[in-house]
Every structure is written in C-alpha cells, then in structure tokens.
Design an enzyme around this catalytic site. Structure first.
Site, PDB file in Angstrom:
ATOM      1  N   ASN A 159       0.926  -1.332  -0.023  1.00 37.14           N
ATOM      2  CA  ASN A 159       0.039  -0.045  -0.121  1.00 37.14           C
ATOM      3  C   ASN A 159       0.876   1.372  -0.246  1.00 37.14           C
ATOM      4  O   ASN A 159       2.175   1.052   0.181  1.00 37.14           O
ATOM      5  CB  ASN A 159      -1.007   0.050   1.217  1.00 37.14           C
ATOM      6  CG  ASN A 159      -0.196  -0.260   2.362  1.00 37.14           C
ATOM      7  OD1 ASN A 159       0.614   0.666   3.086  1.00 37.14           O
ATOM      8  ND2 ASN A 159      -0.597  -1.246   3.128  1.00 37.14           N
TER       9      ASN A 159
ATOM     10  N   LYS B  43       8.407 -17.514 -10.381  1.00 43.53           N
ATOM     11  CA  LYS B  43       7.760 -16.421 -11.262  1.00 43.53           C
ATOM     12  C   LYS B  43       6.529 -16.881 -11.759  1.00 43.53           C
ATOM     13  O   LYS B  43       6.758 -17.827 -12.677  1.00 43.53           O
ATOM     14  CB  LYS B  43       8.848 -15.678 -11.987  1.00 43.53           C
ATOM     15  CG  LYS B  43       8.073 -14.499 -12.662  1.00 43.53           C
ATOM     16  CD  LYS B  43       9.182 -13.772 -13.434  1.00 43.53           C
ATOM     17  CE  LYS B  43       8.598 -12.676 -14.379  1.00 43.53           C
ATOM     18  NZ  LYS B  43       9.257 -12.198 -15.292  1.00 43.53           N
TER      19      LYS B  43
ATOM     20  N   LYS C 128     -11.166  -3.243  18.544  1.00 40.50           N
ATOM     21  CA  LYS C 128      -9.821  -3.574  18.918  1.00 40.50           C
ATOM     22  C   LYS C 128      -9.319  -3.319  20.208  1.00 40.50           C
ATOM     23  O   LYS C 128      -8.303  -3.619  20.575  1.00 40.50           O
ATOM     24  CB  LYS C 128      -9.138  -2.661  17.892  1.00 40.50           C
ATOM     25  CG  LYS C 128      -9.560  -3.047  16.353  1.00 40.50           C
ATOM     26  CD  LYS C 128      -8.361  -2.351  15.349  1.00 40.50           C
ATOM     27  CE  LYS C 128      -9.050  -2.588  13.866  1.00 40.50           C
ATOM     28  NZ  LYS C 128      -7.937  -3.263  13.149  1.00 40.50           N
TER      29      LYS C 128
ATOM     30  N   LYS D   2     -13.860   0.942  15.358  1.00 38.40           N
ATOM     31  CA  LYS D   2     -12.341   0.322  15.763  1.00 38.40           C
ATOM     32  C   LYS D   2     -12.015   0.452  17.082  1.00 38.40           C
ATOM     33  O   LYS D   2     -11.201  -0.456  17.652  1.00 38.40           O
ATOM     34  CB  LYS D   2     -11.397   0.924  14.707  1.00 38.40           C
ATOM     35  CG  LYS D   2     -11.580   0.529  13.285  1.00 38.40           C
ATOM     36  CD  LYS D   2     -10.564   0.970  12.246  1.00 38.40           C
ATOM     37  CE  LYS D   2     -11.173   0.456  10.707  1.00 38.40           C
ATOM     38  NZ  LYS D   2     -10.384   0.967   9.665  1.00 38.40           N
TER      39      LYS D   2
ATOM     40  N   ASP E 118      -4.630  -6.177   4.994  1.00 35.45           N
ATOM     41  CA  ASP E 118      -5.454  -6.972   5.589  1.00 35.45           C
ATOM     42  C   ASP E 118      -5.645  -8.455   4.967  1.00 35.45           C
ATOM     43  O   ASP E 118      -6.010  -9.441   5.682  1.00 35.45           O
ATOM     44  CB  ASP E 118      -6.649  -6.181   5.382  1.00 35.45           C
ATOM     45  CG  ASP E 118      -6.938  -5.172   6.469  1.00 35.45           C
ATOM     46  OD1 ASP E 118      -6.671  -5.289   7.474  1.00 35.45           O
ATOM     47  OD2 ASP E 118      -7.349  -4.179   5.744  1.00 35.45           O
TER      48      ASP E 118
ATOM     49  N   PHE F 125      -4.717   3.276  14.945  1.00 37.72           N
ATOM     50  CA  PHE F 125      -5.125   4.303  13.794  1.00 37.72           C
ATOM     51  C   PHE F 125      -6.318   3.888  13.145  1.00 37.72           C
ATOM     52  O   PHE F 125      -6.670   2.583  12.963  1.00 37.72           O
ATOM     53  CB  PHE F 125      -4.071   4.486  12.782  1.00 37.72           C
ATOM     54  CG  PHE F 125      -2.990   5.711  13.404  1.00 37.72           C
ATOM     55  CD1 PHE F 125      -1.992   5.478  14.215  1.00 37.72           C
ATOM     56  CD2 PHE F 125      -2.772   6.813  12.640  1.00 37.72           C
ATOM     57  CE1 PHE F 125      -1.329   6.084  14.785  1.00 37.72           C
ATOM     58  CE2 PHE F 125      -1.856   7.715  12.875  1.00 37.72           C
ATOM     59  CZ  PHE F 125      -1.224   7.441  14.222  1.00 37.72           C
TER      60      PHE F 125
HETATM   61  O1  PMT Z   1       2.748   6.075   6.673  1.00 35.24           O
HETATM   62  P1  PMT Z   1       2.398   7.470   6.099  1.00 35.24           P
HETATM   63  O2  PMT Z   1       2.618   7.678   4.552  1.00 35.24           O
HETATM   64  O3  PMT Z   1       2.812   8.585   7.001  1.00 35.24           O
HETATM   65  O4  PMT Z   1       0.657   7.197   6.338  1.00 35.24           O
HETATM   66  C1  PMT Z   1       0.359   7.470   7.411  1.00 35.24           C
HETATM   67  C2  PMT Z   1      -0.957   6.320   7.538  1.00 35.24           C
HETATM   68  C3  PMT Z   1      -1.882   6.751   6.666  1.00 35.24           C
HETATM   69  C4  PMT Z   1      -0.479   4.927   7.200  1.00 35.24           C
HETATM   70  C5  PMT Z   1      -1.417   6.390   9.067  1.00 35.24           C
HETATM   71  O5  PMT Z   1      -1.822   7.697   9.349  1.00 35.24           O
HETATM   72  C6  PMT Z   1      -2.554   5.448   9.112  1.00 35.24           C
HETATM   73  O6  PMT Z   1      -3.639   5.759   9.293  1.00 35.24           O
HETATM   74  N1  PMT Z   1      -2.192   4.096   9.888  1.00 35.24           N
HETATM   75  C7  PMT Z   1      -3.413   3.139  10.037  1.00 35.24           C
HETATM   76  C8  PMT Z   1      -3.164   2.468   8.327  1.00 35.24           C
HETATM   77  C9  PMT Z   1      -4.397   1.254   8.602  1.00 35.24           C
HETATM   78  O7  PMT Z   1      -4.011   0.233   8.289  1.00 35.24           O
HETATM   79  O8  PMT Z   1      -5.439   1.601   9.073  1.00 35.24           O
HETATM   80  P2  PMT Z   1      -6.665   0.465   9.285  1.00 35.24           P
HETATM   81  O9  PMT Z   1      -7.989   1.541   9.570  1.00 35.24           O
HETATM   82  O10 PMT Z   1      -6.798  -0.302   8.210  1.00 35.24           O
HETATM   83  O11 PMT Z   1      -6.200  -0.450  10.488  1.00 35.24           O
HETATM   84  C10 PMT Z   1      -6.950  -0.042  11.956  1.00 35.24           C
HETATM   85  C11 PMT Z   1      -5.719  -0.166  12.951  1.00 35.24           C
HETATM   86  O12 PMT Z   1      -5.494  -1.682  12.929  1.00 35.24           O
HETATM   87  C12 PMT Z   1      -4.336   0.260  12.689  1.00 35.24           C
HETATM   88  O13 PMT Z   1      -3.847   0.760  13.807  1.00 35.24           O
HETATM   89  C13 PMT Z   1      -3.427  -0.838  11.933  1.00 35.24           C
HETATM   90  O14 PMT Z   1      -2.231  -0.629  12.248  1.00 35.24           O
HETATM   91  C14 PMT Z   1      -4.256  -2.151  12.587  1.00 35.24           C
HETATM   92  N2  PMT Z   1      -3.965  -3.254  11.976  1.00 35.24           N
HETATM   93  C15 PMT Z   1      -4.737  -3.222  10.873  1.00 35.24           C
HETATM   94  C16 PMT Z   1      -4.683  -4.576  10.300  1.00 35.24           C
HETATM   95  C17 PMT Z   1      -3.730  -5.484  10.666  1.00 35.24           C
HETATM   96  N3  PMT Z   1      -3.839  -6.772  10.082  1.00 35.24           N
HETATM   97  N4  PMT Z   1      -3.187  -5.443  11.704  1.00 35.24           N
HETATM   98  C18 PMT Z   1      -3.280  -4.111  12.433  1.00 35.24           C
HETATM   99  O15 PMT Z   1      -2.642  -3.995  13.562  1.00 35.24           O
END
Ligand code: PMT
Length: 412
Positions: free
Chosen positions: A211, A290, A342, A338, A280, A324
């Site tokens: 991503n 390949k 979470k 969330k 995810d 986040f």
């Molecule tokens: O890295 P930058 O370019 O500075 O960009 C910043 C950012 C946009 C990446 C950051 O601000 C941000 O939003 N990070 C979280 C990205 C994300 O995966 O969000 P989500 O809404 O999909 O996930 C929710 C939370 O679960 C997040 O804290 C994520 O780290 C966590 N997660 C998600 C999936 C997973 N399998 N494990 C996790 O721990």
C-alpha cells in the site's frame, strides 16, 4: 530539540552567537531567525557559520530577479512546524510588544503566531524601557499565555545607565531551555512500541501486494517518543526513512513478520501505538517461482492476515494501546467502531482522501477518539506535531486510568 533562536536588535545580539554554540553543545539543533534591526548589530553570516544553517532574515526574501518568492513567504509555517522550542534572545521591547499584541510584520513575529511550540524570551533593553508600564504590561500578557521570561539582570547598560535591562547570563537562558526540555520528558521510564510503514505480501518471488504508506506518521511518533524520554521499539515495514535518533528499529516485510515482532516486544512495553498500514489480506499460496504470463485471466486467492492490534490489545493489561483508522468515508463512525472492536484506548482517525492528510504527506489531519469519550479534532499539522498530540493524549489517558481502581480494565 529543534530550537529556533530569534535574535532581535539590541547590543546584546552578539551574545546570541555564543548561545548558538552552547545550545548545540547540549545536543540541540538551532535555526536562527534575525530581525532587520538585529542585522545592524551582528551579520547573519556569523550565525550561519555557527549554526550551519541558512539564517532567516526576511519574510519576503527576493529571488535573484528581484521578485518576492512564494517559498519564502510561506517559510514561517514550515519553520513553525519544525520548531520544538522558540527562544528569543535578546528580545527587544518592540518584539515583546508585537508578540503580546499579535502583530505579524516580520518573519519572527509571524513565526511566533504560527508556532504552537513553547516560547522563551530573554529581554534586554534600556532600564527605563524595561520599567515602562507598556513593557511590563506586555510581559504580563505573555506570561499569562505561558511564555517563559528569563528576566534581565541589573548592571551597567550599554546606554550608560545602571539598572535592570542587561541580557540574563547565558547559563540562566540555558537553564530555562533545560526546564522546557525536561517538562516534555514525560515518557521517561516508559517503553513505547510503534508499528509503522506498509507490509508487503508476496504473490511470487518478484511480485507483491502493498500500500501507499511511507512510514512518516509512525516514524514521527517514534521520534517524538524518544525525545520525550521513552525507550522506543519501532517495528517497521519497508520504507525509505532513516531511523530516528535513539530508536531501536526492527525491520519486517510481511504482516506475519510484523505480528511476530510485535508479539515479541509487546510484553515489555507500557504504551503501544499501531500506525502501520498492515495488509488486511495476503496471497493464500504465494508461488515459489515467477508466475508466467499467459492469455488466461489470473485469480489470486487472498486470505486474511491476523489483526495485530486487536490480537495484542486483548491482553493489554495496564498498557495504553493506540490504534489508527485510515478511512475514506464515515470517518468518525468507523473510528469509534475500531476503538471498541480492537480494544484500544485511543484511535487516531485520518480521512486518507483529504488534501494534506494520510499516506505519504508530511502533514496529517486527524481526530483523536478516546475510550473515555473525548473526541479531539485537530487541524492540518505536520506529522511531527500530530505525533506530539497523540502522545499528549496517551499520557492524559494514562493519568486518568491510574487515578481509577485497577479493576476497570478487566475485559478491556
Ligand atoms: O505511513 P504514512 O505515509 O505516513 O501514512 C500514514 C498512515 C495513513 C498509514 C497512518 O496515518 C494510518 O492511518 N495508519 C493506519 C493504517 C491502517 O491500516 O488503518 P486501518 O484502519 O486499516 O487499521 C486500523 C488499525 O489496525 C491500525 O492501527 C492498523 O495498524 C491496525 N491493523 C490493521 C490490520 C492488521 N492486520 N493489523 C493491525 O494491527
């Protein structure tokens, strides 16, 4: 700390050259901003040579063709965003008046308004100017606003008079700087775990799913945490960023590797901030060689990755856990979901479609949703500043939790 040193027009301006050196010796980086009057007393070249950085003297610096240049016109915002502490020494009566009244007609006074960093002023002036009701009134306004004033000393002044008005000793100014620096060492003794950057999920040995995360947000959190005294473990997906000073970095590639590293380090942490953009899904069966091009459509079956944050937060105990939420719609609603699903104490929600927010930008626009019901929308600011606000909120939540009986965290 990143200190911006404002030098204004007084005889004591020459002492600021030594102040630059002393601040550097204490490990600070120093950006010097001089008012036009200050340049009459000391040349910007002196400060440029000492600080190793371009000295800013003008709000509207002209290009070589004599035109005002836009970059310099908005530079005060950039400098404001990267300033951890603004020190003005010597501070003239004129500068104090501008700060108190919100006048912004040069780079320094504009920077003062644009910055949210703590401010220290060390006034120096003629004794009558110092004692004048107008100056004392301006100082009272500034003190009420939280500005630290390093009072001038009494003695012979350059004007030949005797009395208060001489710039405080550099040691006194440095003590004020240390005081501000220590005030923000509120994470001393804590261990902060941060996840940052993207993960890469292999399709075959040459292709992968990832991503747009650059890691900037998570690295800013790690850097701020280290500056505030925490031992920081940064678990990072692949990024182009340098490791912030004082941070222990653990490089991973996939979500599974990030999970393993987070599991390993989570027990030792007291605060965990999950800023990584973890994939995810991952290809269920990555090919060992390949995948060859063919005329047929190709279907890659994806299977879900473990939610690292949700998994670890189930067993968070006394730890403060911050997640986040990267959203493109219904930001508040999804962020609150969330927060609950979470088992986080705080969710930092960003609308990643907003201008100047989310992936790869140097700025972000976030709202902090706390478990205790406080929603804190923040304007667009640098990721460094967002990081500070997240840590401030985590510290606040920790203080609230510590003031309550231990049983409240049972079951999250
Ligand atoms: O890295 P930058 O370019 O500075 O960009 C910043 C950012 C946009 C990446 C950051 O601000 C941000 O939003 N990070 C979280 C990205 C994300 O995966 O969000 P989500 O809404 O999909 O996930 C929710 C939370 O679960 C997040 O804290 C994520 O780290 C966590 N997660 C998600 C999936 C997973 N399998 N494990 C996790 O721990």
């Amino acid at each position: 700390m990143r200190i911006t040193l404002g030098v204004t027009g007084g005889v004591a301006a020459y002492k600021s050259a030594e102040l630059v050196r002393r601040l550097q010796q204490e490990g600070h980086s120093v950006q010097v901003v001089m008012t036009r009057a200050a340049c009459e007393f000391v040349t910007p070249l002196t400060f440029a040579a000492l600080s190793g950085q371009k000295v800013i003297t003008d709000l509207f610096a002209k290009s070589s063709t004599g035109e005002a240049n836009l970059e310099s016109a908005i530079e005060h915002i950039a400098v404001a965003q990267r300033t951890d502490l603004l020190v003005v020494a010597p501070a003239t009566a004129d500068t104090l008046a501008k700060f108190a009244r919100g006048l912004a007609d040069d780079f320094l006074s504009t920077l003062y308004l644009a910055s949210t960093a703590p401010v220290i002023v060390a006034p120096a002036m003629n004794v009558n100017m110092w004692q004048h009701a107008a100056t004392q009134e301006n100082l009272a306004v500034l003190k009420a606003r939280g500005v630290h004033v390093v009072e001038p000393n009494a003695g012979y002044l350059a004007c030949g008079m005797i009395g208060p008005g001489r710039l405080a000793e550099l040691d006194e100014i440095l003590r004020a700087v240390q005081g501000v620096a220590q005030a923000k060492r509120d994470l001393a003794g804590e261990t902060l775990l941060v996840t940052a950057g993207p993960t890469c999920e292999d399709i075959d040995p040459v292709r992968y799913i990832t991503n747009r995360s650059s890691g900037k947000m998570g690295y800013a959190v790690a850097e701020a945490g280290a500056r505030r005294g925490a031992k920081v473990i940064l678990i990072t997906g692949p990024t182009a960023l340098a490791t912030p000073e004082g941070v222990e970095r653990v490089d991973v590639r996939t979500a599974e590797e990030m999970l393993a590293a987070a599991r390993k380090h989570f027990p030792a942490c007291s605060l965990a901030i999950f800023a990584a953009a973890v994939a995810d899904y991952r290809p269920a069966k990555p090919a060992s060689s390949k995948i060859k091009r063919s005329k047929e459509a190709l279907t890659i079956r994806l299977e879900p990755n473990t939610d690292i944050l949700a998994t670890l937060a189930k067993e968070k105990g006394e730890r403060i856990v911050v997640g986040f939420a990267a959203e493109t719609e219904q930001v508040a609603e999804n962020a609150r979901k969330k927060l609950a699903q979470k088992n986080a104490d705080l969710v930092v929600a960003n609308d990643v479609t907003a201008e100047g927010a989310g992936f790869d930008h140097d700025t972000n626009i976030v709202t902090l949703f706390s478990r205790d019901g406080r929603d804190l929308p923040l304007p667009r600011m640098s990721k460094a500043e967002v990081a500070e606000r997240i840590l401030d909120e985590a510290v606040r939540i920790r203080a609230v939790l510590r003031s309550k009986p231990a049983t409240h965290r049972a079951g999250g």
